[in-house]
Scaffold this motif. Sequence first.
Motif, mmCIF file in Angstrom:
data_model
loop_
_atom_site.group_PDB
_atom_site.id
_atom_site.type_symbol
_atom_site.label_atom_id
_atom_site.label_comp_id
_atom_site.label_asym_id
_atom_site.label_seq_id
_atom_site.Cartn_x
_atom_site.Cartn_y
_atom_site.Cartn_z
ATOM 1 N N GLU A 1 -5.564 145.253 -49.633
ATOM 2 C CA GLU A 1 -4.189 145.308 -50.161
ATOM 3 C C GLU A 1 -3.707 146.717 -50.463
ATOM 4 O O GLU A 1 -2.527 146.914 -50.743
ATOM 5 N N PRO B 1 -6.121 141.896 -45.718
ATOM 6 C CA PRO B 1 -6.930 141.671 -46.922
ATOM 7 C C PRO B 1 -7.086 142.934 -47.779
ATOM 8 O O PRO B 1 -7.124 142.852 -49.005
ATOM 9 N N SER C 1 -12.361 144.192 -54.803
ATOM 10 C CA SER C 1 -12.101 142.772 -55.013
ATOM 11 C C SER C 1 -13.431 142.047 -54.960
ATOM 12 O O SER C 1 -14.318 142.391 -54.164
ATOM 13 N N LYS D 1 -9.734 148.540 -50.060
ATOM 14 C CA LYS D 1 -10.095 147.770 -51.255
ATOM 15 C C LYS D 1 -11.271 146.825 -50.991
ATOM 16 O O LYS D 1 -12.162 146.681 -51.796
ATOM 17 N N GLN D 2 -11.203 146.134 -49.846
ATOM 18 C CA GLN D 2 -12.184 145.071 -49.604
ATOM 19 C C GLN D 2 -12.342 144.849 -48.107
ATOM 20 O O GLN D 2 -11.575 145.389 -47.307
ATOM 21 N N ARG E 1 -8.816 132.184 -60.627
ATOM 22 C CA ARG E 1 -9.784 132.351 -61.715
ATOM 23 C C ARG E 1 -10.235 130.988 -62.235
ATOM 24 O O ARG E 1 -10.631 130.844 -63.404
ATOM 25 N N LEU F 1 -13.994 139.446 -53.655
ATOM 26 C CA LEU F 1 -14.108 138.690 -52.408
ATOM 27 C C LEU F 1 -14.891 139.454 -51.339
ATOM 28 O O LEU F 1 -15.232 138.914 -50.298
ATOM 29 N N PHE G 1 -4.830 131.243 -54.169
ATOM 30 C CA PHE G 1 -4.756 132.300 -53.152
ATOM 31 C C PHE G 1 -5.501 131.846 -51.895
ATOM 32 O O PHE G 1 -6.028 130.741 -51.849
ATOM 33 N N TRP G 2 -5.641 132.757 -50.938
ATOM 34 C CA TRP G 2 -6.455 132.471 -49.747
ATOM 35 C C TRP G 2 -7.909 132.251 -50.129
ATOM 36 O O TRP G 2 -8.697 131.726 -49.351
ATOM 37 N N ASP G 3 -8.280 132.642 -51.339
ATOM 38 C CA ASP G 3 -9.642 132.442 -51.837
ATOM 39 C C ASP G 3 -10.100 130.999 -51.587
ATOM 40 O O ASP G 3 -11.255 130.740 -51.261
ATOM 41 N N TYR H 1 -3.888 135.662 -63.357
ATOM 42 C CA TYR H 1 -3.284 135.465 -62.025
ATOM 43 C C TYR H 1 -2.378 134.242 -62.003
ATOM 44 O O TYR H 1 -2.248 133.551 -61.002
ATOM 45 N N TRP I 1 1.762 133.430 -51.338
ATOM 46 C CA TRP I 1 0.542 134.214 -51.592
ATOM 47 C C TRP I 1 -0.076 133.743 -52.906
ATOM 48 O O TRP I 1 -1.275 133.646 -53.046
HETATM 49 C C1 BGC Z 1 -7.668 140.333 -53.878
HETATM 50 C C2 BGC Z 1 -7.135 139.182 -53.062
HETATM 51 C C3 BGC Z 1 -7.438 137.894 -53.796
HETATM 52 C C4 BGC Z 1 -6.902 137.920 -55.199
HETATM 53 C C5 BGC Z 1 -7.294 136.702 -56.009
HETATM 54 C C6 BGC Z 1 -7.067 140.288 -55.260
HETATM 55 O O1 BGC Z 1 -7.606 141.309 -56.038
HETATM 56 O O2 BGC Z 1 -7.383 141.555 -53.242
HETATM 57 O O3 BGC Z 1 -7.733 139.178 -51.784
HETATM 58 O O4 BGC Z 1 -6.906 136.829 -53.095
HETATM 59 O O5 BGC Z 1 -7.392 139.060 -55.878
HETATM 60 O O6 BGC Z 1 -8.675 136.575 -56.121
#
Ligand code: BGC
Length: 688
Positions: A442, A440, A572, A537-538, A288, A574, A300-302, A295, A349
């Motif tokens: 989740e 991805p 998400s 989810k995504q 964020r 993403l 994250f992988w973001d 969070y 993660w």
């Molecule tokens: C998503 C993840 C992401 C995380 C942080 C989660 O809601 O599913 O893919 O990395 O949020 O943005």
Amino acid sequence: MKTLLTKKGWNQNDIIQDGNSFLVANGHLGYRGTLEEYGADQLVGLNLGGVYDRSGNQWREPIVMPNPFLLLVEADGKPIQVFKEKARHHEISLTDDGVFHRRTEFKDIMIESERTASHADDRLVLERFRLIAKKRLAITVLMGMDPEIAELAGPHFKSAEYSIQDNRIRFAGETNEGKKLFESAVYECAENLESVGKTRLKLSKIVEKGEILTISVTSLISETEPFDPVANRFEESLQASRLAFEKKLAAADIGLRGDAAAEADLRYSIYQSLILGDRERTRCISGRGLSGQTYKGAVFWDTEIFLLPFFTLVDPRVARNLILYRVKTLSGAMAKAEGLGYKGAFYAWESQDDGSEQCSKYNVTDPETGEPVRTYFGEKQIHISADIPYAIEKYIEQTGDKSILDEGAREVIEECARFFMSRAELGEDGLYHLNDVIGPDEYHEGVDDNAFTAYMAEETLRFALNRTNDEDLRQEIARYLDHWYLPKPNADGVIEQFKGYFAKKDSTIEELRSSLHHPNEYWGGENGVATPTKIIKQADVIALMALLPHRFSIETQMANYEYYAPQTEHGSSLSDSMYAIVGARIGKTKEAYEHFRKTASIDIRGASKQFAGGVYIGGTHPAANAGTVLAVTQGFLGLQMHGGEITVDPKIPKQIKSIRLRYVAGNSIKEATIDRDGIKTIKEVAHD
Ligand code: BGC
């Protein structure tokens, strides 16, 4: 100077979202888009990136520093605040020099302010406050540092000392983890300021009609020892910041000719991404950004999948730092792998400063009962250790900068490969499988043969084979690669997201939504409404295709897009940019455009989830913002970059006539104009 975002009128319900939308930040400090009369309840926040602390047995989270910009005005004994008196006109905005502006007209007084987190000296935040009297008034302004700090899992300062001297207020604090932090703010004004206690200064004056009172505040945050900001330098500091940000923006200035509204959203997304870049430190960007503690301020992988490609294009020095952060945290990743009985590096993660896993076992709560829900993101979302090598290789491919390998990136790739080999299980088919993982998407936990994970891990093995100087490792990898299981398209061209996915129940997003007991209920995990169904989810298989286009034919991408689009909740932020990229590539430019507009406007309109299973997840969305740029570059332009040279394969939606792209190539900033037929012009616009 152009406006990036404006909002007129004041609405109590928008306070938190405005705080996100109108954030100013400089990669190190973030100051939320709040008003001077706000306090902790309105989530005012001077957010410090990269310094974390644990209070009691709560989550470890980043620090929020005392707010130096508290300014409370009274006129003839009456408080002048948006809460207390209806403003005749109220407007806040952000401009493309990285400055926040406020203009509020009350019956007797006009208030104007501007604020930034300095892009010239990232220890500084600056605020100028102007009060214009509409008639003769007895004014008092109480200003200073607000010791009340809004924290999600605080308090974080076990000691907090304030002192006041010569219009300066100083704070010295020590966190629960023993980190000393300092803040010093100088309040400058033509009038005399009187000290009130240890945290406030007071200005009292009879002002005449038309008279203007100006207060400038420069606050310096230091992590080493107390420093004071230099006095009488406000204007100079503000100008230096403006220039520095305009320079950053110049390298990232992307235009969409023919579509002013989309261009405005894109420019705003570029702003929200750029303000998170740090050229100096090897810190990473959290999920964020610098908007708050959501969070746990974790990475994250973001970062690798969205922000790193953005910065590789527009500010490779920041991209380099993002990679070096993963080098720095390699030992944490190796400790995590070892703790779980594996070799190599299994990255956290949710990563903070030392790379240890911060993802808790109970990441969401049941909104009805308040009971924690067991999730397995930290243990099973192993694709993180493939996303990082992928991003490193992309960085090298695009910039040609191989030196990063000798600075630790080679080791990162090797250790990630080692992890996947030790994590893989030899199946009865004689092939290596990655079982019991989370992709991805989740919502479906503990699945076997997730396609995204299998392909991305295989890429990591290939990278390591190519990069390693260790002959034994090379031979071992070659053996694994010969027997690596990859889910292949079925007769319809669709790749099964994971083993058993096709046998899941058919459903629709509307059906699941209407079956919820509580609007904030978590859809995934053991008892989630999506778990027994095909609803995801995504983007998952689509994310794989967005990242590895060369591995799937256009027909396969088309078949998978058609199949997975109706199953995807986009729960998400993403997700949309991934659909925009693949959508454009397969010629569905109308849908790609819609996904692009959605991802581009997420922090403008605040149309994102605020809660996941009872846990607050609000804030800005860096991955969606950087993803907006990727939707344009990788999607609409089909952009590829090799050592600073670009090629395109445009699939531009009909709303847009042509695209002006800026990017960094070596030491120069280049500008290319591209339309449906390809590149029209390329020129150098600046030299570093
Ligand atoms: C998503 C993840 C992401 C995380 C942080 C989660 O809601 O599913 O893919 O990395 O949020 O943005």
